[in-house]
Design a protein around this motif. Sequence first.
Motif, PDB file in Angstrom:
ATOM      1  N   GLU A  52       2.133  -5.306  -1.640  1.00  0.00           N
ATOM      2  CA  GLU A  52       2.485  -3.630  -1.372  1.00  0.00           C
ATOM      3  C   GLU A  52       2.873  -3.374  -2.916  1.00  0.00           C
ATOM      4  N   ALA A  53       3.561  -3.945  -3.931  1.00  0.00           N
ATOM      5  CA  ALA A  53       3.754  -3.344  -5.126  1.00  0.00           C
ATOM      6  C   ALA A  53       2.829  -3.344  -5.905  1.00  0.00           C
ATOM      7  N   CYS A  54       1.775  -4.311  -5.639  1.00  0.00           N
ATOM      8  CA  CYS A  54       0.447  -4.317  -6.532  1.00  0.00           C
ATOM      9  C   CYS A  54      -0.345  -3.506  -6.299  1.00  0.00           C
ATOM     10  N   VAL A  55      -0.649  -3.018  -4.977  1.00  0.00           N
ATOM     11  CA  VAL A  55      -1.349  -1.809  -4.578  1.00  0.00           C
ATOM     12  C   VAL A  55      -0.855  -0.496  -5.077  1.00  0.00           C
ATOM     13  N   ARG A  56       0.588  -0.359  -5.273  1.00  0.00           N
ATOM     14  CA  ARG A  56       1.122   0.825  -5.801  1.00  0.00           C
ATOM     15  C   ARG A  56       0.872   0.708  -7.419  1.00  0.00           C
ATOM     16  N   ARG A  57       1.001  -0.304  -7.935  1.00  0.00           N
ATOM     17  CA  ARG A  57       0.616  -0.392  -9.461  1.00  0.00           C
ATOM     18  C   ARG A  57      -0.641  -0.128  -9.736  1.00  0.00           C
ATOM     19  N   ALA A  58      -1.571  -0.938  -9.066  1.00  0.00           N
ATOM     20  CA  ALA A  58      -2.974  -0.733  -9.338  1.00  0.00           C
ATOM     21  C   ALA A  58      -3.487   0.703  -9.073  1.00  0.00           C
ATOM     22  N   THR A  59      -2.883   1.344  -8.083  1.00  0.00           N
ATOM     23  CA  THR A  59      -3.487   2.775  -7.839  1.00  0.00           C
ATOM     24  C   THR A  59      -2.852   3.665  -8.761  1.00  0.00           C
ATOM     25  N   ALA A  60      -1.469   3.407  -9.233  1.00  0.00           N
ATOM     26  CA  ALA A  60      -1.033   4.141 -10.501  1.00  0.00           C
ATOM     27  C   ALA A  60      -1.886   3.921 -11.632  1.00  0.00           C
ATOM     28  N   LEU A  61      -2.446   2.929 -12.071  1.00  0.00           N
ATOM     29  CA  LEU A  61      -3.030   2.535 -13.241  1.00  0.00           C
ATOM     30  C   LEU A  61      -4.461   2.964 -13.188  1.00  0.00           C
ATOM     31  N   TRP A 114      -8.854  -5.347  -4.569  1.00  0.00           N
ATOM     32  CA  TRP A 114      -8.121  -5.392  -3.458  1.00  0.00           C
ATOM     33  C   TRP A 114      -7.083  -6.758  -3.862  1.00  0.00           C
ATOM     34  N   VAL A 115      -6.135  -7.107  -2.937  1.00  0.00           N
ATOM     35  CA  VAL A 115      -5.073  -7.990  -3.183  1.00  0.00           C
ATOM     36  C   VAL A 115      -5.085  -8.590  -1.707  1.00  0.00           C
ATOM     37  N   ARG A 116      -4.806 -10.056  -1.604  1.00  0.00           N
ATOM     38  CA  ARG A 116      -4.340 -10.857  -0.344  1.00  0.00           C
ATOM     39  C   ARG A 116      -3.737 -12.006  -0.725  1.00  0.00           C
ATOM     40  N   ASN A 117      -2.960 -12.454   0.450  1.00  0.00           N
ATOM     41  CA  ASN A 117      -2.314 -13.726   0.201  1.00  0.00           C
ATOM     42  C   ASN A 117      -3.296 -14.796   0.707  1.00  0.00           C
ATOM     43  N   VAL A 135       5.243 -15.586  -4.710  1.00  0.00           N
ATOM     44  CA  VAL A 135       4.723 -14.262  -4.524  1.00  0.00           C
ATOM     45  C   VAL A 135       4.410 -13.930  -3.401  1.00  0.00           C
ATOM     46  N   GLN A 136       4.878 -14.666  -2.427  1.00  0.00           N
ATOM     47  CA  GLN A 136       4.619 -14.194  -0.836  1.00  0.00           C
ATOM     48  C   GLN A 136       5.999 -14.109  -0.284  1.00  0.00           C
ATOM     49  N   GLY A 137       6.080 -13.181   0.736  1.00  0.00           N
ATOM     50  CA  GLY A 137       7.103 -12.773   1.381  1.00  0.00           C
ATOM     51  C   GLY A 137       8.022 -12.122   0.801  1.00  0.00           C
ATOM     52  N   ILE A 138       7.758 -11.251  -0.454  1.00  0.00           N
ATOM     53  CA  ILE A 138       8.691 -10.485  -1.184  1.00  0.00           C
ATOM     54  C   ILE A 138       8.303  -8.892  -1.508  1.00  0.00           C
ATOM     55  N   GLY A 139       7.045  -8.702  -1.000  1.00  0.00           N
ATOM     56  CA  GLY A 139       6.584  -7.374  -1.275  1.00  0.00           C
ATOM     57  C   GLY A 139       5.635  -7.417  -2.417  1.00  0.00           C
ATOM     58  N   TYR A 140       5.298  -8.451  -2.816  1.00  0.00           N
ATOM     59  CA  TYR A 140       4.328  -8.708  -3.846  1.00  0.00           C
ATOM     60  C   TYR A 140       3.172  -7.830  -3.822  1.00  0.00           C
TER      61      TYR A 140
END
Length: 102
Positions: free
Chosen positions: A28-37, A42-45, A21-26
């Motif tokens: 960034e995609a999480c931020v987009r999905r959370a915002t859409a929902l 927050w999310v962090r590595n 789940v790291q190094g693949i844009g996870y």
Amino acid sequence: MESRDKDEPLETRLVHVRGRVQGIGYREACVRRATALGVSGWVRNRMDGSVEAMLQGSPEQLAEMCAWLSEGMPAALVEELEVTDVQPPFARFDSFERMPTL
């Protein structure tokens, strides 16, 4: 984007995602999905290679977000999703952000 009434009851969950789940844009995609929902938090590595997310929203929003975290990004290989309910009182988040690695 779904909006929340400031008086609507919220649930807060801390989620640990383990696998590839790291190094693949996870995040960034999480931020987009959370915002859409309409989910805030927050999310962090994490240094151990996992991703950690603090999610806040209605039970339905959090169920959708957890479903996405487990299988919503094709490049990810989620091996484990650990979800912990956070009991009140807790801070109310206004948005969903990417945080520095812990």
